[in-house]
Design an enzyme around this catalytic site. Structure first.
Site, PDB file in Angstrom:
ATOM      1  N   ASP A 196     104.751  14.945   9.846  1.00 61.88           N
ATOM      2  CA  ASP A 196     105.934  13.324  10.045  1.00 61.88           C
ATOM      3  C   ASP A 196     105.083  13.157  12.163  1.00 61.88           C
ATOM      4  O   ASP A 196     105.350  12.579  12.319  1.00 61.88           O
ATOM      5  CB  ASP A 196     107.537  13.542  10.668  1.00 61.88           C
ATOM      6  N   GLU A 216     103.680  30.463  17.071  1.00 66.22           N
ATOM      7  CA  GLU A 216     102.634  30.082  17.142  1.00 66.22           C
ATOM      8  C   GLU A 216     101.462  31.749  17.340  1.00 66.22           C
ATOM      9  O   GLU A 216     100.812  32.065  18.662  1.00 66.22           O
ATOM     10  CB  GLU A 216     102.265  29.146  18.045  1.00 66.22           C
TER      11      GLU A 216
END
Lengths: 330, 330
Positions: free
Chosen positions: A182, A268
């Site tokens: 998205d 991350e």
């Protein structure tokens, strides 16, 4: 009859020889001209044909031409079923199909591959890999949960990494990027990520309650900080959309995977740690982090009735048209 | 010296004439071959060139080829400044740039044309028209208003209609569609709308609190109802994304415009009334309304601090990177 002694004359022999020679030459030339003329007609038709294809598609080429030595981008997209999944993947496929040398790895959070997702991949005409990996029920969020409650895409991204390590073991040239279904990508971000030698990083728009999350550079161009406001103490306070890693790092660090066991916001950082990257050797891209080529957009959750949420959760009870809208098999 | 009387011989004259003729023929043929050979080389180079372009772009062609007689789509997009405007327009431009024969009319709700919007239009390589029309402050929503409080895009759509009536007065072939900047379009919806003789209609995904809003057809294929749950009594209980109108209807009904003075949800109905369309002569498309090729997606509003909302509302106070992310001139 022609007097036979006339043939004994040297000039007549020469004359006949010359005529034969010339006739042969001319025949050859005519033949050649005809052949060439045919080839020309075919080539001209081909050119017209191509020209016709090109003018139709010409407004499509938004990227400069790319040659065969250009590194491939391995674009990893974890995706899960929701009302807007089909719409989001459709829209993303139209962006990615502008990008040469991109291999799309889509990993569904599902028990099996969904035909509707397969159709989108096929229609994109991109080289792709379609995988599935089911998130364990204990790690799965409910419809009403805010989307930060649990880490998302862990098993899906890991599946993609395993696939890369198995299938692309010998590859020396390429870049791996985690691109959600998205988000919004300016095509220029793909030019940026192809430059990545080890790990590249760039600003991301509309993320973490900020207009832009970005690395902060010293005057000499090295990264000295990040502007994140949330959990600034993370080794890499950046979004998944903010970085790409050279494939050699993925291949040489087979244990670098995502995990449900890291604190929130550390996916991350843990991953970058595990592929051996430090803040100081990240490459700042997008004109030294002065441009924004990716936005962490999210498609609004529809306001649904209880009954509709039930249908979505169980993925059944739809009529044919609803099934088509949502990409569900009935 | 050559004896001069020899020239009096008929055969020598004939011989010389023939030689001259043959030499001339051969020179001509050689010349022609050289010429053709050159043309062939050039054509071959062109073909190679084209071929190269084509293989790069080949995975891009998602639509069948279109010829010159194909009607143009006039795709009207009202747009207003918000955090995700630049992202949404960027993403939409990549979808539209796959569509041949599409003219994009973008109308900004602003006092002047925004350079960042202009850049997106230019980079799309589509034929486009860039306009602006400011919504009067009394009709303008606040950041915190739910997006149904006031009608949106009224003045912008009207500007586009006026432009069409002024600039395309003589056009006999074309289709007008109102396509918002955050919706999702399957490319097949463009093939559908090109078929519109008067006004076409099709299902729309994720709209009005439903998975799909759709016309309901009788067995003979005529529209007998709509499945809307909200304000079913409207003449056309459908979304702006659900229909397209032939340009001739726009041109022959110059007073058909949008208005702030119609009840909520009646924009579509009033407009269709004004161009002389009735339920019974709408053309049901997308395989008799059994397929969903457009979704009324919305990009989530970012959770912003008061200070950030203030910046957005006043459209100032951004640093350079924020301005780039949001498409603001500073």
């Amino acid at each position: 009859m022609f007097p036979s002694r006339i043939f004994e004359k040297w000039w007549l022999r020469a004359f006949i020889a010359l005529v034969v020679f010339f006739v042969w030459q001319i025949c050859y030339a005519i033949n050649r001209v005809q052949g060439l003329e045919e080839e020309k007609t075919i080539l001209q038709a081909t050119v017209t044909d191509f020209y016709y294809i090109i003018i139709i598609r010409d407004h499509i080429s938004l990227l400069p031409r790319v040659n065969r030595t250009t590194p491939f981008i391995y674009f990893i997209t974890p995706t899960h079923f929701r009302a807007a999944q089909k719409a989001d993947l459709t829209r993303l496929s139209y962006t990615l199909s502008h990008v040469p040398n991109l291999h799309w790895i889509v990993v569904e959070d599902s028990d099996e591959l969904t035909p509707s997702v397969a159709e989108i991949l096929k229609r994109s005409r991109l080289p792709y890999t379609h995988l599935n990996a089911r998130t364990p029920p204990t790690q799965k969020m409910k419809y009403s949960d805010p989307n930060w409650t649990l880490p998302r895409g862990v098993d899906q991204r890991n599946s993609a990494l395993l696939w890369i390590r198995n299938q692309l073991a010998g590859v020396k040239n390429g870049v791996v990027y985690f691109g959600d279904d998205d988000n919004t990508y300016d095509l220029r971000v793909f030019q940026e990520m192809r430059k990545v030698a080890k790990a590249g990083v760039w600003p991301v728009g509309i993320v973490g309650g900020m207009f832009v999350e970005t690395p902060i550079l010293a005057e000499n161009g090295t990264i000295i900080d990040f502007n994140a406001v949330w959990k600034r103490e993370r080794p890499f306070p950046i979004d998944m959309a903010a970085f790409a890693v050279n494939i050699t790092l993925i291949l040489s660090n087979p244990n670098a995977l995502f995990s449900f066991d890291v604190p929130r916001g550390y996916q991350e950082s843990t991953f970058l740690d595990n592929v051996g990257i430090h803040r100081y050797n990240m490459e700042p891209l997008a004109e030294k982090c002065t441009k924004v080529y990716v936005w962490h957009t999210r498609t609004e959750k529809s306001k649904l009735s209880k009954e509709m949420i039930e249908k979505l959760t169980k993925k059944r009870g739809f009529n044919e048209l609803e099934a088509h809208a949502l990409g569900v098999k009935i």
